[in-house]
Design a protein around this motif. Sequence first.
Motif, PDB file in Angstrom:
ATOM      1  N   LEU A  58       0.809  -1.211   0.000  1.00  0.00           N
ATOM      2  CA  LEU A  58       0.000   0.000   0.000  1.00  0.00           C
ATOM      3  C   LEU A  58       0.844   1.264   0.000  1.00  0.00           C
ATOM      4  O   LEU A  58       0.299   2.364  -0.092  1.00  0.00           O
ATOM      5  N   LYS A 132      -4.932  -4.867   7.613  1.00  0.00           N
ATOM      6  CA  LYS A 132      -4.212  -3.733   7.046  1.00  0.00           C
ATOM      7  C   LYS A 132      -3.150  -3.336   8.061  1.00  0.00           C
ATOM      8  O   LYS A 132      -3.466  -2.886   9.172  1.00  0.00           O
ATOM      9  N   PHE A 278      -8.654   2.405   6.375  1.00  0.00           N
ATOM     10  CA  PHE A 278      -7.354   2.097   5.772  1.00  0.00           C
ATOM     11  C   PHE A 278      -6.300   3.176   6.000  1.00  0.00           C
ATOM     12  O   PHE A 278      -5.152   3.010   5.590  1.00  0.00           O
ATOM     13  N   TYR A 285      -5.769   4.155  -2.292  1.00  0.00           N
ATOM     14  CA  TYR A 285      -5.967   2.734  -1.999  1.00  0.00           C
ATOM     15  C   TYR A 285      -6.160   1.931  -3.280  1.00  0.00           C
ATOM     16  O   TYR A 285      -5.509   0.897  -3.491  1.00  0.00           O
TER      17      TYR A 285
END
Length: 350
Positions: A58, A132, A278, A285
Amino acid sequence: MEISASTSEKILEFPNNPPPTFGATSVRFDDLVMSISSHDIDELSQAVRFWDHEYQRLQPGLFTGELQQIHIGGIQLLRAAWSQALLARGQSPPGTIAFGVHLSVQGKATWRNYGCDQRHLLVNPDREVDLKATDNYEMAVLTVDKIRFQQQLQRFCPSLDKTGQLPIVLQPKPETLNALAAYLRLFFAWVKRHPQSLGQSPLQTVFVQDIFSLLLTAIASTIDQPAPRPYSAKRIRLVKQAEELVNANPHQPLTLATLCRALQTSERTLIYSFQDIFDMSPMAYFKAQRLNGVHRQLKAADPEVARVKDIALQWGFQHMGHFSQDYKAMFNESPSQTLRRSGRVSVRQL
């Protein structure tokens, strides 16, 4: 054993010292000590035995990850550490229950729609993996036969739910969770220095009993502790709908305005929902997800017939200049370099 310039792996097995089997699980954790370090996130996820999961980066920059995997006494112990934020999704081994202990977490991670940090013990009772993780993250994971664990838990703490069902996230008393985390740090460090010594059955028994005792103590301490709360159900539902929509149309160019129109929501609401769950914007994202998709497809492609441009277009990237810059920032190499590394000899340029 050298795997590549960016990867090293050491494996020890103790075939003459079989572990006990617990319950009716279909997974048998034969004794094993393995360590691997890599700049390739896929090598780390694929190295975890019996887990069916995938990591997605990410965050741009050079990724460095390390994995220790230890099977003793019929249980699996993992220590995973990585430098960049990532998303881990998939399934844990069948017939097991898994527990996650943060050894180092900066800020807030997300486990199955719960915000979590050093105060929390993560529980995976039904195989679903959805984590995450932050950057500079380190976690220990204990995986054990579910039936045997439930029996031990009910003996150790009969006041808990008789079904043995635990919440997804627990908040033990700090001293109990800190004691478990400290023991696991020492355990993994000791095994790293003395991997051969772990083949001794009496030593395995001591380690397993100590870890189980500390884990059960931490769980028992949650009886009078506040229960963690998940994120807003409305935001969880909106994020899920956005993911389903984007994943169903990976080739479609993506803008925040078109996504909000399709979801019938405001840009502000969608942005806040993704930031909450997130810690990043929806566009950042989904760009990261699509870049990961291109990366995996390039690694699996035949450079004699594949073209970077064609694969990028399949993932919704229309502007090749911007795509190449974003890809190199994320993976520290150009798309063409990834394609050349797939093990064949030629590559068509954009």
